[in-house]
Design a protein around this motif. Structure first.
Motif, PDB file in Angstrom:
ATOM      1  N   LYS A   1       0.805  -1.219   0.000  1.00  0.00           N
ATOM      2  CA  LYS A   1       0.000   0.000   0.000  1.00  0.00           C
ATOM      3  C   LYS A   1       0.846   1.281   0.000  1.00  0.00           C
ATOM      4  O   LYS A   1       0.385   2.334  -0.402  1.00  0.00           O
ATOM      5  CB  LYS A   1      -0.866  -0.031   1.268  1.00  0.00           C
ATOM      6  N   TYR A   2       2.053   1.178   0.508  1.00  0.00           N
ATOM      7  CA  TYR A   2       2.893   2.372   0.639  1.00  0.00           C
ATOM      8  C   TYR A   2       4.088   2.307  -0.299  1.00  0.00           C
ATOM      9  O   TYR A   2       4.732   1.264  -0.421  1.00  0.00           O
ATOM     10  CB  TYR A   2       3.399   2.509   2.083  1.00  0.00           C
TER      11      TYR A   2
ATOM     12  N   SER B   1       6.921   3.917   5.520  1.00  0.00           N
ATOM     13  CA  SER B   1       5.631   4.565   5.772  1.00  0.00           C
ATOM     14  C   SER B   1       4.598   3.593   6.330  1.00  0.00           C
ATOM     15  O   SER B   1       3.588   4.017   6.903  1.00  0.00           O
ATOM     16  CB  SER B   1       5.086   5.171   4.479  1.00  0.00           C
ATOM     17  N   ALA B   2       4.841   2.307   6.161  1.00  0.00           N
ATOM     18  CA  ALA B   2       3.891   1.316   6.663  1.00  0.00           C
ATOM     19  C   ALA B   2       4.139   0.988   8.135  1.00  0.00           C
ATOM     20  O   ALA B   2       3.410   0.178   8.730  1.00  0.00           O
ATOM     21  CB  ALA B   2       3.982   0.043   5.825  1.00  0.00           C
TER      22      ALA B   2
END
Ligand code: FES
Length: 160
Positions: free
Chosen positions: A20-21, A26-27
């Motif tokens: 997703k990132y 960032s996750a």
């Protein structure tokens, strides 16, 4: 190599989060929430496990975990009682709720009962000032608490 592992379901969610990132780092917050969901709290061992899985320096993971109050660094027990100690809740009786915790559960801030059922954590405004005083128990809010309703709540939780 860590002896820890995510359950199959969480491993799947972990992989989806990474996708997703754009930047792996960032996750980290959602991955830490996932880890806390499984392990109950983020011990040094769990943080090292996450650092390895995410290919991040362990020190970075420790820093992030220590910054956010929503991450437990020690065992919060079955129920983590977060009592708001901000101005509105304090003026409307939060200190009486803390007294109940002290007298009935015999614990102070950031402590765990011997049977590991309850821990108590003072927190800043929970964003529900119009229904003060507020206690958050794990993910749930209990609003307009009085010593009487709070004692009933503790009894109900204890017997659940
Ligand atoms: S002051 Fe307690 S919820 Fe805002």
């Amino acid at each position: 190599m860590s002896a820890l592992a995510f359950t199959a379901d969480r491993e799947e969610r972990f992989r989806k989060l990474l996708l997703k990132y754009e930047i792996r780092q960032s996750a980290l917050l959602p991955v830490l929430r996932l880890a806390q969901e499984q392990f109950g709290y983020l011990s040094r061992e769990v943080m090292n496990f996450i650092a390895t899985k995410m290919d991040l320096p362990p020190a970075h993971v420790y820093e992030v975990v220590s910054f956010y109050v929503l991450f437990h660094k020690t065992n919060p027990g079955k129920y983590c009682l977060q009592v708001c100690n901000n101005i509105t809740c304090t003026m409307l009786g939060a200190e009486d709720l803390v007294k109940v915790i002290k007298e009935d559960l015999k614990i102070g801030p950031n402590q765990l009962t011997e049977d590991k059922t309850f821990s108590y954590m003072p927190v800043q405004c929970l964003g529900s000032c119009d229904t003060a005083p507020v206690v958050q128990v794990n993910e749930d809010y209990y609003e307009n608490q009085t010593p009487e309703t709070f004692r009933k709540l503790l009894a109900k939780l204890r017997s659940a």
